[in-house]
Design a protein around this motif. Structure first.
Motif, PDB file in Angstrom:
ATOM      1  N   LEU A 143     101.446  24.937  73.323  1.00  0.00           N
ATOM      2  CA  LEU A 143     103.002  24.957  73.733  1.00  0.00           C
ATOM      3  C   LEU A 143     103.582  25.919  72.699  1.00  0.00           C
ATOM      4  O   LEU A 143     103.134  26.425  71.608  1.00  0.00           O
ATOM      5  N   PHE A 144     104.707  26.577  73.321  1.00  0.00           N
ATOM      6  CA  PHE A 144     105.623  27.199  72.512  1.00  0.00           C
ATOM      7  C   PHE A 144     107.257  26.858  72.756  1.00  0.00           C
ATOM      8  O   PHE A 144     107.276  26.368  73.939  1.00  0.00           O
ATOM      9  N   CYS A 145     108.042  27.093  72.111  1.00  0.00           N
ATOM     10  CA  CYS A 145     109.328  27.064  72.345  1.00  0.00           C
ATOM     11  C   CYS A 145     110.089  28.318  72.277  1.00  0.00           C
ATOM     12  O   CYS A 145     109.983  29.281  71.584  1.00  0.00           O
ATOM     13  N   ALA A 146     111.119  28.521  73.295  1.00  0.00           N
ATOM     14  CA  ALA A 146     111.715  29.836  73.550  1.00  0.00           C
ATOM     15  C   ALA A 146     112.943  29.402  73.784  1.00  0.00           C
ATOM     16  O   ALA A 146     113.697  28.607  74.638  1.00  0.00           O
ATOM     17  N   ASP A 147     114.137  30.413  72.949  1.00  0.00           N
ATOM     18  CA  ASP A 147     115.563  30.469  73.219  1.00  0.00           C
ATOM     19  C   ASP A 147     116.032  30.741  74.562  1.00  0.00           C
ATOM     20  O   ASP A 147     115.587  31.443  75.221  1.00  0.00           O
ATOM     21  N   HIS A 148     116.866  29.675  75.130  1.00  0.00           N
ATOM     22  CA  HIS A 148     117.510  30.137  76.374  1.00  0.00           C
ATOM     23  C   HIS A 148     118.045  31.337  76.533  1.00  0.00           C
ATOM     24  O   HIS A 148     118.381  31.761  77.642  1.00  0.00           O
ATOM     25  N   ARG A 149     118.863  31.700  75.296  1.00  0.00           N
ATOM     26  CA  ARG A 149     119.770  32.814  75.430  1.00  0.00           C
ATOM     27  C   ARG A 149     118.742  34.338  75.176  1.00  0.00           C
ATOM     28  O   ARG A 149     119.279  35.393  75.362  1.00  0.00           O
ATOM     29  N   GLY A 150     117.396  34.228  74.954  1.00  0.00           N
ATOM     30  CA  GLY A 150     116.594  35.316  74.961  1.00  0.00           C
ATOM     31  C   GLY A 150     116.221  36.065  76.380  1.00  0.00           C
ATOM     32  O   GLY A 150     116.863  35.639  77.601  1.00  0.00           O
ATOM     33  N   ARG A 151     116.082  37.435  76.000  1.00  0.00           N
ATOM     34  CA  ARG A 151     115.833  38.123  77.550  1.00  0.00           C
ATOM     35  C   ARG A 151     114.550  38.451  77.757  1.00  0.00           C
ATOM     36  O   ARG A 151     114.370  38.280  79.026  1.00  0.00           O
ATOM     37  N   ALA A 152     113.730  37.908  76.884  1.00  0.00           N
ATOM     38  CA  ALA A 152     112.376  38.245  77.414  1.00  0.00           C
ATOM     39  C   ALA A 152     111.742  37.058  77.961  1.00  0.00           C
ATOM     40  O   ALA A 152     110.952  36.874  79.041  1.00  0.00           O
ATOM     41  N   TRP A 153     111.942  35.576  77.457  1.00  0.00           N
ATOM     42  CA  TRP A 153     111.471  34.471  77.714  1.00  0.00           C
ATOM     43  C   TRP A 153     111.816  34.313  79.584  1.00  0.00           C
ATOM     44  O   TRP A 153     110.982  34.092  80.261  1.00  0.00           O
ATOM     45  N   PRO A 154     112.864  34.462  80.264  1.00  0.00           N
ATOM     46  CA  PRO A 154     113.089  34.229  81.492  1.00  0.00           C
ATOM     47  C   PRO A 154     112.069  35.216  82.422  1.00  0.00           C
ATOM     48  O   PRO A 154     111.389  34.711  83.341  1.00  0.00           O
ATOM     49  N   ARG A 155     111.898  36.485  81.939  1.00  0.00           N
ATOM     50  CA  ARG A 155     110.970  37.317  82.580  1.00  0.00           C
ATOM     51  C   ARG A 155     109.533  36.677  82.465  1.00  0.00           C
ATOM     52  O   ARG A 155     108.864  36.756  83.542  1.00  0.00           O
TER      53      ARG A 155
END
Length: 178
Positions: free
Chosen positions: A63-75
């Motif tokens: 698992l990892f956690c990703a910030d909703h505000r980031g640009r990379a994670w949605p991609r």
């Protein structure tokens, strides 16, 4: 968060820690540092991530956690596949590059596409290639569960450790804010 007596709405705890208090207290927990990378039609993408852990050996899950505000994670989420690049202690340059919210993080960086069609960063300790299995919203982050397809040990250096707001175990304590 607790729930109201009827059990329907979350109620904030009056003594809940502030974000600064959370940062200071949880900075006492040393963590490794990774860069999560992915590839989509727009090209390579990635971000620095300290929230990474093994979940299960069978099936192999991380698992990892990703910030909703980031640009990379949605991609990366849309592509459905990612690589966790585990950094060693001499890779503060990669950490800073991918931890920044500015600039094209892959500009001038030598990297190779993995056989999983994700960016493999040079000279890291380990690469974990995985598919997004599930995503759970938790506050301002997503908790991402990935099913591991391949593990790739790259080198035998000492790991990069983030502790008390700095790198290495000799970091000074964070100042107390009044």
């Amino acid at each position: 968060m607790a729930t109201d007596p009827a059990g329907s709405k979350p109620v904030a705890h009056p003594d809940a820690p502030s974000p600064d208090e959370m940062r200071r207290a949880l900075g006492q927990f040393a963590s490794g540092v990774t860069v999560v990378t992915g590839l989509d039609a727009e090209g390579p993408v990635g971000f620095t991530c300290q929230s990474f852990a093994s979940v299960s050996l069978e099936p192999p899950l991380i698992l990892f956690c990703a910030d909703h505000r980031g640009r990379a994670w949605p991609r990366i989420r849309r592509s459905g596949r990612f690589t966790i690049n585990v950094l060693h202690e001499d890779q503060t340059d990669l950490c800073a590059r991918f931890g920044s919210s500015r600039g094209a993080k892959f500009d001038g960086l030598v990297w190779e596409p993995s056989r999983w069609s994700t960016p493999s960063l040079p000279g890291v300790l380990l690469r974990v290639h995985a598919d997004v299995q599930s995503v759970h919203t938790a506050g301002d982050h997503d908790v991402v569960i990935g099913r591991v397809g391949e593990l790739e040990s790259v080198c035998e250096e000492r790991p990069m450790v983030f502790f008390r707001g700095g790198f290495g175990l000799d970091a000074a304590p964070l100042p107390v804010r009044a």
